[in-house]
Write a protein that holds these residues in place. Structure first.
Motif, PDB file in Angstrom:
ATOM      1  N   SER A 105      13.045   0.286  -5.197  1.00  0.00           N
ATOM      2  CA  SER A 105      13.419  -1.087  -5.564  1.00  0.00           C
ATOM      3  C   SER A 105      12.503  -1.637  -6.650  1.00  0.00           C
ATOM      4  O   SER A 105      12.927  -2.436  -7.482  1.00  0.00           O
ATOM      5  CB  SER A 105      13.354  -2.010  -4.343  1.00  0.00           C
ATOM      6  OG  SER A 105      14.270  -1.627  -3.371  1.00  0.00           O
ATOM      7  N   PHE A 106      11.253  -1.216  -6.617  1.00  0.00           N
ATOM      8  CA  PHE A 106      10.290  -1.708  -7.606  1.00  0.00           C
ATOM      9  C   PHE A 106      10.584  -1.197  -9.009  1.00  0.00           C
ATOM     10  O   PHE A 106      10.413  -1.926  -9.986  1.00  0.00           O
ATOM     11  CB  PHE A 106       8.860  -1.313  -7.193  1.00  0.00           C
ATOM     12  CG  PHE A 106       7.822  -1.693  -8.204  1.00  0.00           C
ATOM     13  CD1 PHE A 106       7.518  -3.022  -8.435  1.00  0.00           C
ATOM     14  CD2 PHE A 106       7.166  -0.725  -8.939  1.00  0.00           C
ATOM     15  CE1 PHE A 106       6.560  -3.379  -9.384  1.00  0.00           C
ATOM     16  CE2 PHE A 106       6.209  -1.066  -9.885  1.00  0.00           C
ATOM     17  CZ  PHE A 106       5.907  -2.404 -10.108  1.00  0.00           C
ATOM     18  N   LEU A 107      11.021   0.042  -9.124  1.00  0.00           N
ATOM     19  CA  LEU A 107      11.226   0.636 -10.451  1.00  0.00           C
ATOM     20  C   LEU A 107      12.174  -0.155 -11.341  1.00  0.00           C
ATOM     21  O   LEU A 107      11.860  -0.396 -12.508  1.00  0.00           O
ATOM     22  CB  LEU A 107      11.672   2.090 -10.330  1.00  0.00           C
ATOM     23  CG  LEU A 107      10.604   3.030  -9.776  1.00  0.00           C
ATOM     24  CD1 LEU A 107      11.171   4.432  -9.591  1.00  0.00           C
ATOM     25  CD2 LEU A 107       9.378   3.063 -10.648  1.00  0.00           C
ATOM     26  N   PRO A 108      13.325  -0.612 -10.860  1.00  0.00           N
ATOM     27  CA  PRO A 108      14.178  -1.437 -11.734  1.00  0.00           C
ATOM     28  C   PRO A 108      13.510  -2.755 -12.130  1.00  0.00           C
ATOM     29  O   PRO A 108      13.661  -3.214 -13.269  1.00  0.00           O
ATOM     30  CB  PRO A 108      15.431  -1.684 -10.893  1.00  0.00           C
ATOM     31  CG  PRO A 108      15.444  -0.604  -9.883  1.00  0.00           C
ATOM     32  CD  PRO A 108      13.999  -0.267  -9.617  1.00  0.00           C
ATOM     33  N   LEU A 109      12.767  -3.353 -11.207  1.00  0.00           N
ATOM     34  CA  LEU A 109      12.049  -4.589 -11.534  1.00  0.00           C
ATOM     35  C   LEU A 109      10.996  -4.316 -12.604  1.00  0.00           C
ATOM     36  O   LEU A 109      10.803  -5.102 -13.536  1.00  0.00           O
ATOM     37  CB  LEU A 109      11.387  -5.172 -10.285  1.00  0.00           C
ATOM     38  CG  LEU A 109      12.316  -5.584  -9.147  1.00  0.00           C
ATOM     39  CD1 LEU A 109      11.506  -5.973  -7.925  1.00  0.00           C
ATOM     40  CD2 LEU A 109      13.231  -6.713  -9.580  1.00  0.00           C
ATOM     41  N   TRP A 110      10.306  -3.208 -12.456  1.00  0.00           N
ATOM     42  CA  TRP A 110       9.270  -2.790 -13.405  1.00  0.00           C
ATOM     43  C   TRP A 110       9.881  -2.542 -14.778  1.00  0.00           C
ATOM     44  O   TRP A 110       9.352  -2.983 -15.796  1.00  0.00           O
ATOM     45  CB  TRP A 110       8.608  -1.536 -12.857  1.00  0.00           C
ATOM     46  CG  TRP A 110       7.562  -0.892 -13.693  1.00  0.00           C
ATOM     47  CD1 TRP A 110       6.408  -1.466 -14.137  1.00  0.00           C
ATOM     48  CD2 TRP A 110       7.545   0.453 -14.163  1.00  0.00           C
ATOM     49  NE1 TRP A 110       5.670  -0.548 -14.848  1.00  0.00           N
ATOM     50  CE2 TRP A 110       6.353   0.637 -14.878  1.00  0.00           C
ATOM     51  CE3 TRP A 110       8.426   1.525 -14.035  1.00  0.00           C
ATOM     52  CZ2 TRP A 110       6.017   1.845 -15.476  1.00  0.00           C
ATOM     53  CZ3 TRP A 110       8.087   2.723 -14.618  1.00  0.00           C
ATOM     54  CH2 TRP A 110       6.895   2.885 -15.333  1.00  0.00           C
ATOM     55  N   ALA A 111      11.025  -1.877 -14.803  1.00  0.00           N
ATOM     56  CA  ALA A 111      11.656  -1.513 -16.070  1.00  0.00           C
ATOM     57  C   ALA A 111      12.273  -2.713 -16.788  1.00  0.00           C
ATOM     58  O   ALA A 111      12.375  -2.712 -18.013  1.00  0.00           O
ATOM     59  CB  ALA A 111      12.731  -0.453 -15.829  1.00  0.00           C
TER      60      ALA A 111
ATOM     61  N   GLY B 227       7.953  -8.545  -9.327  1.00  0.00           N
ATOM     62  CA  GLY B 227       7.027  -7.983  -8.389  1.00  0.00           C
ATOM     63  C   GLY B 227       7.728  -7.598  -7.108  1.00  0.00           C
ATOM     64  O   GLY B 227       8.908  -7.899  -6.914  1.00  0.00           O
ATOM     65  N   GLU B 228       6.980  -6.957  -6.248  1.00  0.00           N
ATOM     66  CA  GLU B 228       7.545  -6.568  -4.960  1.00  0.00           C
ATOM     67  C   GLU B 228       6.456  -6.465  -3.896  1.00  0.00           C
ATOM     68  O   GLU B 228       5.363  -5.981  -4.158  1.00  0.00           O
ATOM     69  CB  GLU B 228       8.274  -5.230  -5.061  1.00  0.00           C
ATOM     70  CG  GLU B 228       8.927  -4.829  -3.735  1.00  0.00           C
ATOM     71  CD  GLU B 228       9.892  -3.676  -3.852  1.00  0.00           C
ATOM     72  OE1 GLU B 228      11.007  -3.836  -3.338  1.00  0.00           O
ATOM     73  OE2 GLU B 228       9.536  -2.635  -4.438  1.00  0.00           O
ATOM     74  N   ILE B 229       6.804  -6.928  -2.699  1.00  0.00           N
ATOM     75  CA  ILE B 229       5.999  -6.711  -1.505  1.00  0.00           C
ATOM     76  C   ILE B 229       6.770  -5.701  -0.664  1.00  0.00           C
ATOM     77  O   ILE B 229       7.956  -5.899  -0.385  1.00  0.00           O
ATOM     78  CB  ILE B 229       5.806  -8.012  -0.696  1.00  0.00           C
ATOM     79  CG1 ILE B 229       4.921  -8.992  -1.465  1.00  0.00           C
ATOM     80  CG2 ILE B 229       5.200  -7.706   0.675  1.00  0.00           C
ATOM     81  CD1 ILE B 229       4.797 -10.353  -0.814  1.00  0.00           C
ATOM     82  N   GLY B 230       6.109  -4.619  -0.262  1.00  0.00           N
ATOM     83  CA  GLY B 230       6.762  -3.584   0.526  1.00  0.00           C
ATOM     84  C   GLY B 230       7.424  -2.567  -0.385  1.00  0.00           C
ATOM     85  O   GLY B 230       8.638  -2.469  -0.453  1.00  0.00           O
ATOM     86  N   VAL B 231       6.635  -1.819  -1.097  1.00  0.00           N
ATOM     87  CA  VAL B 231       7.120  -0.935  -2.166  1.00  0.00           C
ATOM     88  C   VAL B 231       7.662   0.391  -1.645  1.00  0.00           C
ATOM     89  O   VAL B 231       8.556   0.976  -2.251  1.00  0.00           O
ATOM     90  CB  VAL B 231       5.987  -0.692  -3.196  1.00  0.00           C
ATOM     91  CG1 VAL B 231       6.457   0.168  -4.340  1.00  0.00           C
ATOM     92  CG2 VAL B 231       5.461  -2.023  -3.706  1.00  0.00           C
ATOM     93  N   PHE B 232       7.124   0.869  -0.528  1.00  0.00           N
ATOM     94  CA  PHE B 232       7.489   2.152   0.066  1.00  0.00           C
ATOM     95  C   PHE B 232       7.315   3.263  -0.968  1.00  0.00           C
ATOM     96  O   PHE B 232       6.199   3.607  -1.308  1.00  0.00           O
ATOM     97  CB  PHE B 232       8.903   2.099   0.653  1.00  0.00           C
ATOM     98  CG  PHE B 232       9.258   3.303   1.499  1.00  0.00           C
ATOM     99  CD1 PHE B 232       8.482   3.665   2.586  1.00  0.00           C
ATOM    100  CD2 PHE B 232      10.363   4.065   1.201  1.00  0.00           C
ATOM    101  CE1 PHE B 232       8.809   4.767   3.370  1.00  0.00           C
ATOM    102  CE2 PHE B 232      10.700   5.179   1.972  1.00  0.00           C
ATOM    103  CZ  PHE B 232       9.917   5.522   3.056  1.00  0.00           C
ATOM    104  N   HIS B 233       8.387   3.802  -1.533  1.00  0.00           N
ATOM    105  CA  HIS B 233       8.282   4.854  -2.554  1.00  0.00           C
ATOM    106  C   HIS B 233       8.719   4.373  -3.932  1.00  0.00           C
ATOM    107  O   HIS B 233       8.861   5.170  -4.849  1.00  0.00           O
ATOM    108  CB  HIS B 233       9.081   6.087  -2.144  1.00  0.00           C
ATOM    109  CG  HIS B 233       8.509   6.770  -0.944  1.00  0.00           C
ATOM    110  ND1 HIS B 233       9.214   7.665  -0.202  1.00  0.00           N
ATOM    111  CD2 HIS B 233       7.286   6.689  -0.354  1.00  0.00           C
ATOM    112  CE1 HIS B 233       8.477   8.106   0.797  1.00  0.00           C
ATOM    113  NE2 HIS B 233       7.299   7.515   0.734  1.00  0.00           N
ATOM    114  N   GLY B 234       8.972   3.081  -4.073  1.00  0.00           N
ATOM    115  CA  GLY B 234       9.202   2.497  -5.391  1.00  0.00           C
ATOM    116  C   GLY B 234      10.629   2.372  -5.860  1.00  0.00           C
ATOM    117  O   GLY B 234      10.867   1.928  -6.981  1.00  0.00           O
TER     118      GLY B 234
END
Length: 150
Positions: free
Chosen positions: A10-16, A1-8
């Motif tokens: 950092s989130f995208l690798p976590l998601w993948a 997960g992520e807090i502070g996603v902005f445009h994603g």
């Protein structure tokens, strides 16, 4: 997960990298920028969805939805309770990895770390804290120090 996603980005690798039975949760103010007290960035739900479509994974539609066990949450993390965060994942599960890049104010950083810690796999979870040594955001290292004192 992520807090502070902005445009994603950092989130995208976590998601993948999540396992088939794991959920992904992205929390950001997104369009509620009046609550962005440190003006650290203007997250965009539209930009996150666009970036997610570039991956060979299911597209997301709607507001706060779950498709492929992914939740995009437009919320201020400072008002979230650990039970609310845990409500996005399957019962008896905890987060293995969580990125914290939300508000850079010391109190907010400490609160985000407390929130995420309560939802992590005990003693084996990984928290990624962004901007710890960024001289533009001294509140991050101060919030981390306060958190670690507890």
């Amino acid at each position: 997960g992520e807090i502070g996603v902005f445009h994603g980005k950092s989130f995208l690798p976590l998601w993948a990298m999540r396992s088939a039975n794991e959920q992904a949760v992205a929390i950001d103010l997104f369009d509620n920028q009046e609550e962005n007290v440190d003006n650290s960035g203007c997250g965009s739900l539209k930009a996150v969805r666009k970036a997610m479509r570039r991956f060979p994974l299911p597209e997301l539609l709607g507001q706060e939805e779950t498709v492929g066990e992914t939740f995009l949450v437009s919320e201020n993390s400072s008002v979230l309770h650990p039970d609310t965060l845990l409500g996005y994942i399957h019962a008896q599960q905890r987060f293995r990895v969580f990125s914290v890049d939300g508000c850079h104010d010391a109190g907010a950083v400490e609160a985000d770390l407390e929130l995420v810690t309560a939802a992590m796999v005990p003693r084996h979870g990984i928290i990624i804290l962004d901007d710890v040594f960024n001289p533009d955001w001294p509140g991050v290292v101060s919030g981390l120090a306060s958190f670690l004192k507890e």
